[in-house]
Write an enzyme that holds these catalytic residues in place. Structure first.
Site, PDB file in Angstrom:
ATOM      1  N   GLY A  64     -16.190   2.347 -12.882  1.00 60.61           N
ATOM      2  CA  GLY A  64     -14.908   2.482 -13.566  1.00 60.61           C
ATOM      3  C   GLY A  64     -14.399   1.104 -13.935  1.00 60.61           C
ATOM      4  O   GLY A  64     -14.968   0.080 -13.519  1.00 60.61           O
ATOM      5  N   ALA A  65     -13.324   1.060 -14.700  1.00 62.63           N
ATOM      6  CA  ALA A  65     -12.772  -0.247 -15.081  1.00 62.63           C
ATOM      7  C   ALA A  65     -11.251  -0.188 -15.171  1.00 62.63           C
ATOM      8  O   ALA A  65     -10.636  -1.008 -15.853  1.00 62.63           O
ATOM      9  CB  ALA A  65     -13.360  -0.698 -16.420  1.00 62.63           C
ATOM     10  N   GLY A  66     -10.660   0.775 -14.466  1.00 58.30           N
ATOM     11  CA  GLY A  66      -9.207   0.893 -14.478  1.00 58.30           C
ATOM     12  C   GLY A  66      -8.552  -0.007 -13.453  1.00 58.30           C
ATOM     13  O   GLY A  66      -9.196  -0.831 -12.785  1.00 58.30           O
ATOM     14  N   CYS A 113      -4.593  10.615  -9.283  1.00 51.34           N
ATOM     15  CA  CYS A 113      -5.516  11.078  -8.250  1.00 51.34           C
ATOM     16  C   CYS A 113      -4.792  11.839  -7.146  1.00 51.34           C
ATOM     17  O   CYS A 113      -5.407  12.636  -6.435  1.00 51.34           O
ATOM     18  CB  CYS A 113      -6.282   9.903  -7.652  1.00 51.34           C
ATOM     19  SG  CYS A 113      -5.235   8.612  -6.950  1.00 51.34           S
ATOM     20  N   SER A 165       4.208   8.794  -2.258  1.00 55.61           N
ATOM     21  CA  SER A 165       2.786   8.505  -2.435  1.00 55.61           C
ATOM     22  C   SER A 165       2.031   8.621  -1.125  1.00 55.61           C
ATOM     23  O   SER A 165       2.616   8.535  -0.037  1.00 55.61           O
ATOM     24  CB  SER A 165       2.606   7.083  -2.994  1.00 55.61           C
ATOM     25  OG  SER A 165       3.170   6.967  -4.278  1.00 55.61           O
ATOM     26  N   MET A 193      -7.325   0.661 -10.526  1.00 51.96           N
ATOM     27  CA  MET A 193      -7.755   0.861  -9.144  1.00 51.96           C
ATOM     28  C   MET A 193      -9.032   0.084  -8.850  1.00 51.96           C
ATOM     29  O   MET A 193      -9.157  -0.556  -7.795  1.00 51.96           O
ATOM     30  CB  MET A 193      -7.962   2.353  -8.882  1.00 51.96           C
ATOM     31  CG  MET A 193      -7.868   2.732  -7.427  1.00 51.96           C
ATOM     32  SD  MET A 193      -6.207   2.536  -6.777  1.00 51.96           S
ATOM     33  CE  MET A 193      -5.369   3.878  -7.620  1.00 51.96           C
ATOM     34  N   ILE A 194      -9.990   0.129  -9.757  1.00 51.60           N
ATOM     35  CA  ILE A 194     -11.246  -0.598  -9.564  1.00 51.60           C
ATOM     36  C   ILE A 194     -11.000  -2.109  -9.598  1.00 51.60           C
ATOM     37  O   ILE A 194     -11.579  -2.870  -8.802  1.00 51.60           O
ATOM     38  CB  ILE A 194     -12.279  -0.190 -10.638  1.00 51.60           C
ATOM     39  CG1 ILE A 194     -12.759   1.246 -10.382  1.00 51.60           C
ATOM     40  CG2 ILE A 194     -13.451  -1.159 -10.671  1.00 51.60           C
ATOM     41  CD1 ILE A 194     -13.490   1.451  -9.060  1.00 51.60           C
ATOM     42  N   ARG A 242      -1.623  13.547  -7.661  1.00 51.18           N
ATOM     43  CA  ARG A 242      -0.668  14.571  -8.108  1.00 51.18           C
ATOM     44  C   ARG A 242      -0.855  14.928  -9.581  1.00 51.18           C
ATOM     45  O   ARG A 242      -1.285  14.095 -10.399  1.00 51.18           O
ATOM     46  CB  ARG A 242       0.765  14.080  -7.887  1.00 51.18           C
ATOM     47  CG  ARG A 242       1.176  12.905  -8.759  1.00 51.18           C
ATOM     48  CD  ARG A 242       2.573  12.371  -8.412  1.00 51.18           C
ATOM     49  NE  ARG A 242       2.605  11.807  -7.084  1.00 51.18           N
ATOM     50  CZ  ARG A 242       3.310  12.327  -6.058  1.00 51.18           C
ATOM     51  NH1 ARG A 242       4.046  13.403  -6.236  1.00 51.18           N
ATOM     52  NH2 ARG A 242       3.281  11.757  -4.878  1.00 51.18           N
TER      53      ARG A 242
END
Length: 416
Positions: free
Chosen positions: A189-191, A51, A109, A193-194, A53
């Site tokens: 979403g389900a990655g 998200c 980051s 981050m979520i 780069r």
């Protein structure tokens, strides 16, 4: 001579509207890697797309490495060079080595020291390995970055406080809603981050969460951990009006939430405000949604103020981390300097084995034909000795002659 080169489009120079245009879809990554690897001069490559780069890491046998990578990025995403060039950052040699280590350690980051980037970098490395676009030099570079990041995590407190994009997303939600426990949150979403968002929200006392994902089974895994409801993306439009807070992070190539959908949801809510945070690249929510009254849309770039409010304790650790990177880089450069010798030794070993195979095959034929075994063994030994030493002595003589030519006039004439 081949060089290590990195081309980057990242959050420091490029806004989200630019970053989403150069993002690489996960399902197309293998094809893109192999396509890049077939370009003249490109010996190896890895592509990282997150998200914050999109970066290309490559080993290139061409002095125009920057131009090769820039043209590839422009053509692949169908973006004119004039539109993308102002946002390109190029690294080579020592600068490239320093950059990949800073990325791996989370020093480059948006959220200083965040740990997720290391996992993303490892995923990019494994994708290149599966696509067979790595070589010895790039393989070593990534292993060096991983070991450096591990040392930084072990020897500093850079990752000690809970600052991550997910953490900042929840903190931003708190700025809008004083008491999160009273709100209904829709996570799309389900990655990773979520899942982190769900964890932080749960810690804040949120009990009414809905997890929506294309694959319902993946949504259910997160929902089960936090007593949440799970729905498929086909269903979420029918319950979106229930959400006070929407946090979205999918890998969709086009927006999944449009202005019309939110207009309908707001009518059903009797214009009770909705807070939406889109942390996906490309974006999940159409930017036009932000034009609606009672709809408060934020992107990942809007997290910067939250990040700066929570980052002070990590700044001094960043200095210690960069000292470690410098020391570790010396080890890599030492390996890089002896790499040509390793190749020379490998070539020499290959040649010797070829000589051995030929001599042994000849000896075995003569033994089968009834030749004298003692004489054959002696001849085999002589052949191997002479052929192996011939090239070695030739190279030594050549080196000696070169040295004499360079030192002409500094050696006394002994004939006199």
């Amino acid at each position: 001579m081949s060089r290590i080169a990195i081309l980057s489009v990242n959050h420091a120079q490029a806004p989200v509207a630019v970053r989403e245009r150069v993002a690489f879809a996960p399902n197309l990554l293998t094809n893109e890697l192999q396509k890049l690897n077939t370009i003249d001069g490109v010996e190896a490559c890895v592509i990282l797309s997150t998200c914050n780069r999109s970066e290309i890491y490559a080993v290139i046998e061409d002095k125009n490495a920057k131009e090769i990578l820039s043209s590839y990025l422009s053509q692949t995403h169908n973006i004119p060079r004039a539109e993308i060039d102002p946002y390109l950052v190029y690294f080579e040699a020592d600068d490239a080595l320093s950059h990949i280590c800073n990325v791996a350690c989370g020093l480059d980051s948006l959220v200083l020291g965040e740990p997720q980037i290391l996992g993303q970098l490892k995923d990019a490395y494994h994708a290149a390995k599966l696509a067979t676009t790595l070589d010895k030099k790039l393989e070593k570079l990534f292993q060096h970055a991983f070991s450096t990041a591990k040392k930084v995590r072990t020897d500093t407190q850079i990752g000690s406080s809970p600052v991550s994009i997910a953490y900042c997303a929840v903190k931003l939600s708190e700025k809008i809603f004083t008491d999160l426990s009273e709100q209904t949150v829709l996570l799309i979403g389900a990655g990773e981050m979520i899942e982190l968002c769900a964890q932080h929200l749960n810690q804040k006392g949120v009990r009414n969460m809905i997890v929506a994902n294309r694959t319902i089974e993946n949504a259910q895994k997160i929902a089960d951990q936090y007593g949440a409801q799970s729905v498929s993306l086909k269903q979420f439009s029918s319950i979106i009006h229930e959400a006070d807070i929407i946090i979205s992070s999918t890998a969709a190539s086009i927006p999944i939430i449009g202005k019309g959908l939110i207009e309908s949801a707001l009518k059903q809510r009797k214009h009770k405000p909705m807070f939406m945070l889109d942390i996906a690249i490309p974006r999940d929510i159409e930017p036009e949604v932000g034009q609606l009254d009672d709809a408060y849309l934020y992107t990942i770039d809007d997290l910067e103020q939250v990040v700066s409010d929570n980052i002070g304790s990590r700044e001094k650790e960043k200095v210690l981390a960069q000292e470690i990177i410098i020391k570790q880089s010396q080890v890599f450069n030492q390996w890089l300097s002896i790499l040509p010798n390793e190749q020379l030794i490998q070539n020499y070993r290959t040649n010797v084995n070829q000589i051995k195979s030929g001599a042994v095959e000849d000896a075995l034929k003569r033994l089968k034909n009834g030749g004298d075994s003692e004489q054959i063994i002696k001849k085999l030994a002589d052949q191997l000795t002479n052929k192996i030493l011939h090239t070695t002595f030739k190279n030594i003589k050549q080196t000696s002659l070169t040295g004499l030519d360079q030192c002409e006039g500094c050696i006394p004439n002994i004939k006199k």
